[in-house]
Motif scaffolding. Structure first.
Motif, PDB file in Angstrom:
ATOM      1  N   GLY A  32     -19.898   2.224   8.570  1.00 56.81           N
ATOM      2  CA  GLY A  32     -19.122   2.006   7.358  1.00 56.81           C
ATOM      3  C   GLY A  32     -17.668   2.283   7.686  1.00 56.81           C
ATOM      4  N   TYR A  33     -16.753   1.827   6.837  1.00 60.62           N
ATOM      5  CA  TYR A  33     -15.341   2.059   7.139  1.00 60.62           C
ATOM      6  C   TYR A  33     -14.465   2.039   5.899  1.00 60.62           C
ATOM      7  CZ  TYR A  33     -15.039  -3.040   6.855  1.00 60.62           C
ATOM      8  OH  TYR A  33     -15.101  -4.340   6.420  1.00 60.62           O
ATOM      9  N   LEU A  34     -13.307   2.662   6.044  1.00 62.97           N
ATOM     10  CA  LEU A  34     -12.244   2.643   5.048  1.00 62.97           C
ATOM     11  C   LEU A  34     -10.990   2.173   5.776  1.00 62.97           C
ATOM     12  CD1 LEU A  34     -11.336   5.422   2.502  1.00 62.97           C
ATOM     13  CD2 LEU A  34      -9.591   4.203   3.749  1.00 62.97           C
ATOM     14  N   GLU A  35     -10.431   1.059   5.337  1.00 64.54           N
ATOM     15  CA  GLU A  35      -9.231   0.510   5.966  1.00 64.54           C
ATOM     16  C   GLU A  35      -7.987   0.884   5.175  1.00 64.54           C
ATOM     17  OE1 GLU A  35     -10.441  -3.527   8.268  1.00 64.54           O
ATOM     18  OE2 GLU A  35     -10.166  -3.712   6.105  1.00 64.54           O
ATOM     19  N   TRP A  36      -6.892   1.065   5.898  1.00 63.36           N
ATOM     20  CA  TRP A  36      -5.615   1.363   5.251  1.00 63.36           C
ATOM     21  C   TRP A  36      -4.493   0.623   5.965  1.00 63.36           C
ATOM     22  CZ3 TRP A  36      -1.856   3.632   8.240  1.00 63.36           C
ATOM     23  CH2 TRP A  36      -2.268   4.280   9.395  1.00 63.36           C
ATOM     24  N   ALA A  43       5.579   6.806   4.664  1.00 63.02           N
ATOM     25  CA  ALA A  43       5.182   7.968   3.866  1.00 63.02           C
ATOM     26  C   ALA A  43       3.977   7.677   2.976  1.00 63.02           C
ATOM     27  CB  ALA A  43       6.350   8.440   3.008  1.00 63.02           C
ATOM     28  N   VAL A  44       3.552   6.404   2.927  1.00 61.35           N
ATOM     29  CA  VAL A  44       2.436   6.015   2.067  1.00 61.35           C
ATOM     30  C   VAL A  44       1.450   5.163   2.867  1.00 61.35           C
ATOM     31  CG1 VAL A  44       1.746   4.710  -0.002  1.00 61.35           C
ATOM     32  CG2 VAL A  44       3.852   6.055  -0.011  1.00 61.35           C
ATOM     33  N   ARG A  45       0.177   5.488   2.712  1.00 56.48           N
ATOM     34  CA  ARG A  45      -0.893   4.657   3.268  1.00 56.48           C
ATOM     35  C   ARG A  45      -1.616   4.001   2.101  1.00 56.48           C
ATOM     36  NH1 ARG A  45      -3.418   8.203   8.262  1.00 56.48           N
ATOM     37  NH2 ARG A  45      -1.463   8.291   9.427  1.00 56.48           N
ATOM     38  N   ILE A  46      -1.779   2.702   2.185  1.00 58.39           N
ATOM     39  CA  ILE A  46      -2.443   1.935   1.138  1.00 58.39           C
ATOM     40  C   ILE A  46      -3.910   1.777   1.532  1.00 58.39           C
ATOM     41  CG2 ILE A  46      -2.491  -0.237  -0.127  1.00 58.39           C
ATOM     42  CD1 ILE A  46       0.514  -0.547   0.822  1.00 58.39           C
ATOM     43  N   ALA A  47      -4.802   2.388   0.774  1.00 61.33           N
ATOM     44  CA  ALA A  47      -6.240   2.262   1.025  1.00 61.33           C
ATOM     45  C   ALA A  47      -6.677   0.909   0.468  1.00 61.33           C
ATOM     46  CB  ALA A  47      -6.999   3.401   0.360  1.00 61.33           C
ATOM     47  N   THR A  48      -7.065  -0.007   1.360  1.00 66.13           N
ATOM     48  CA  THR A  48      -7.334  -1.383   0.952  1.00 66.13           C
ATOM     49  C   THR A  48      -8.815  -1.702   0.760  1.00 66.13           C
ATOM     50  OG1 THR A  48      -7.262  -2.092   3.263  1.00 66.13           O
ATOM     51  CG2 THR A  48      -5.221  -2.277   1.982  1.00 66.13           C
ATOM     52  N   HIS A  49      -9.688  -1.151   1.594  1.00 68.41           N
ATOM     53  CA  HIS A  49     -11.119  -1.481   1.519  1.00 68.41           C
ATOM     54  C   HIS A  49     -11.966  -0.289   1.942  1.00 68.41           C
ATOM     55  CE1 HIS A  49     -10.061  -5.732   1.300  1.00 68.41           C
ATOM     56  NE2 HIS A  49      -9.314  -5.572   2.365  1.00 68.41           N
ATOM     57  N   THR A  50     -13.067  -0.094   1.256  1.00 69.66           N
ATOM     58  CA  THR A  50     -14.092   0.854   1.692  1.00 69.66           C
ATOM     59  C   THR A  50     -15.408   0.080   1.690  1.00 69.66           C
ATOM     60  OG1 THR A  50     -12.907   2.673   0.637  1.00 69.66           O
ATOM     61  CG2 THR A  50     -15.191   3.092   1.267  1.00 69.66           C
ATOM     62  N   GLN A  83      -5.537   0.991  -3.521  1.00 68.29           N
ATOM     63  CA  GLN A  83      -5.792  -0.381  -3.974  1.00 68.29           C
ATOM     64  C   GLN A  83      -7.285  -0.677  -4.004  1.00 68.29           C
ATOM     65  OE1 GLN A  83      -3.490  -3.220  -1.735  1.00 68.29           O
ATOM     66  NE2 GLN A  83      -1.600  -2.618  -2.751  1.00 68.29           N
ATOM     67  N   CYS A  84      -8.050   0.016  -3.198  1.00 72.97           N
ATOM     68  CA  CYS A  84      -9.505  -0.102  -3.192  1.00 72.97           C
ATOM     69  C   CYS A  84     -10.063   0.565  -4.449  1.00 72.97           C
ATOM     70  CB  CYS A  84     -10.059   0.575  -1.937  1.00 72.97           C
ATOM     71  SG  CYS A  84     -11.830   0.869  -1.976  1.00 72.97           S
ATOM     72  N   TRP A  85     -10.940  -0.114  -5.173  1.00 70.73           N
ATOM     73  CA  TRP A  85     -11.480   0.426  -6.428  1.00 70.73           C
ATOM     74  C   TRP A  85     -12.215   1.746  -6.193  1.00 70.73           C
ATOM     75  CZ3 TRP A  85     -16.511   1.637  -7.309  1.00 70.73           C
ATOM     76  CH2 TRP A  85     -17.464   1.093  -6.441  1.00 70.73           C
ATOM     77  N   TYR A  86     -12.906   1.889  -5.066  1.00 76.64           N
ATOM     78  CA  TYR A  86     -13.674   3.105  -4.830  1.00 76.64           C
ATOM     79  C   TYR A  86     -12.753   4.297  -4.597  1.00 76.64           C
ATOM     80  CZ  TYR A  86     -17.102   6.420  -3.199  1.00 76.64           C
ATOM     81  OH  TYR A  86     -17.882   7.536  -3.083  1.00 76.64           O
ATOM     82  N   PHE A  91     -10.071   9.258  -6.773  1.00 80.02           N
ATOM     83  CA  PHE A  91      -8.866   9.944  -7.252  1.00 80.02           C
ATOM     84  C   PHE A  91      -9.038  10.352  -8.713  1.00 80.02           C
ATOM     85  CE2 PHE A  91      -6.349   8.781  -3.549  1.00 80.02           C
ATOM     86  CZ  PHE A  91      -5.397   9.796  -3.506  1.00 80.02           C
ATOM     87  N   ASP A  92      -9.587   9.457  -9.538  1.00 79.15           N
ATOM     88  CA  ASP A  92      -9.799   9.764 -10.951  1.00 79.15           C
ATOM     89  C   ASP A  92     -10.784  10.920 -11.134  1.00 79.15           C
ATOM     90  OD1 ASP A  92      -8.041   7.741 -11.587  1.00 79.15           O
ATOM     91  OD2 ASP A  92      -9.617   6.286 -12.105  1.00 79.15           O
ATOM     92  N   GLU A  93     -11.774  11.007 -10.259  1.00 76.00           N
ATOM     93  CA  GLU A  93     -12.792  12.066 -10.332  1.00 76.00           C
ATOM     94  C   GLU A  93     -12.304  13.404  -9.778  1.00 76.00           C
ATOM     95  OE1 GLU A  93     -16.084  10.457  -8.140  1.00 76.00           O
ATOM     96  OE2 GLU A  93     -16.667   9.109  -9.763  1.00 76.00           O
ATOM     97  N   ASN A  94     -11.206  13.390  -9.041  1.00 77.00           N
ATOM     98  CA  ASN A  94     -10.699  14.601  -8.387  1.00 77.00           C
ATOM     99  C   ASN A  94      -9.237  14.818  -8.743  1.00 77.00           C
ATOM    100  OD1 ASN A  94     -12.936  15.505  -6.326  1.00 77.00           O
ATOM    101  ND2 ASN A  94     -12.855  13.268  -6.239  1.00 77.00           N
TER     102      ASN A  94
END
Length: 102
Positions: A32-36, A43-50, A83-86, A91-94
């Motif tokens: 499995g993977y999480l891309e950024w 200074a910012v990493r955009i989380a694009t896919h999990t 940007q990734c919904w997951y 973030f919303d849960e934490n």
């Protein structure tokens, strides 16, 4: 760098302007993977896919990938644009991660 948690090892492959956290499950060839992607200022990493394929799903792997991203953000002082919904959901849960949200 890698972290191990209950048979899941997370590695990080950094390509300079982007990267991927990869979850390796003991005894499985599927990962499995999480891309950024990195914003221009660095200074910012955009989380694009999990992505966690069904073969290794149901083990909390996506959450482990996000947790590793959060740990690295704290250690290396960068913010995350989910940007990734997951990742956005985590973030919303934490709410204690709000200081890391771009």
């Amino acid at each position: 760098m890698s972290d191990t948690n209950d048979g899941v090892t997370i590695t990080h492959d950094d390509h300079g302007t982007g990267g991927k956290y990869i979850a390796h499950v003991a005894g499985q060839s599927t990962t499995g993977y999480l891309e950024w992607e990195q914003r221009d200022d660095g200074a910012v990493r955009i989380a694009t896919h999990t992505i966690v394929p069904p073969e290794i799903g149901g083990r909390g792997i996506a959450g482990l990938l996000v947790r590793r991203l959060i740990e690295d953000a704290r250690e290396h002082n960068f913010k995350i644009e989910p940007q990734c919904w997951y990742v956005a959901k985590k973030f919303d849960e934490n709410p204690d991660w709000s200081d890391l949200r771009a």
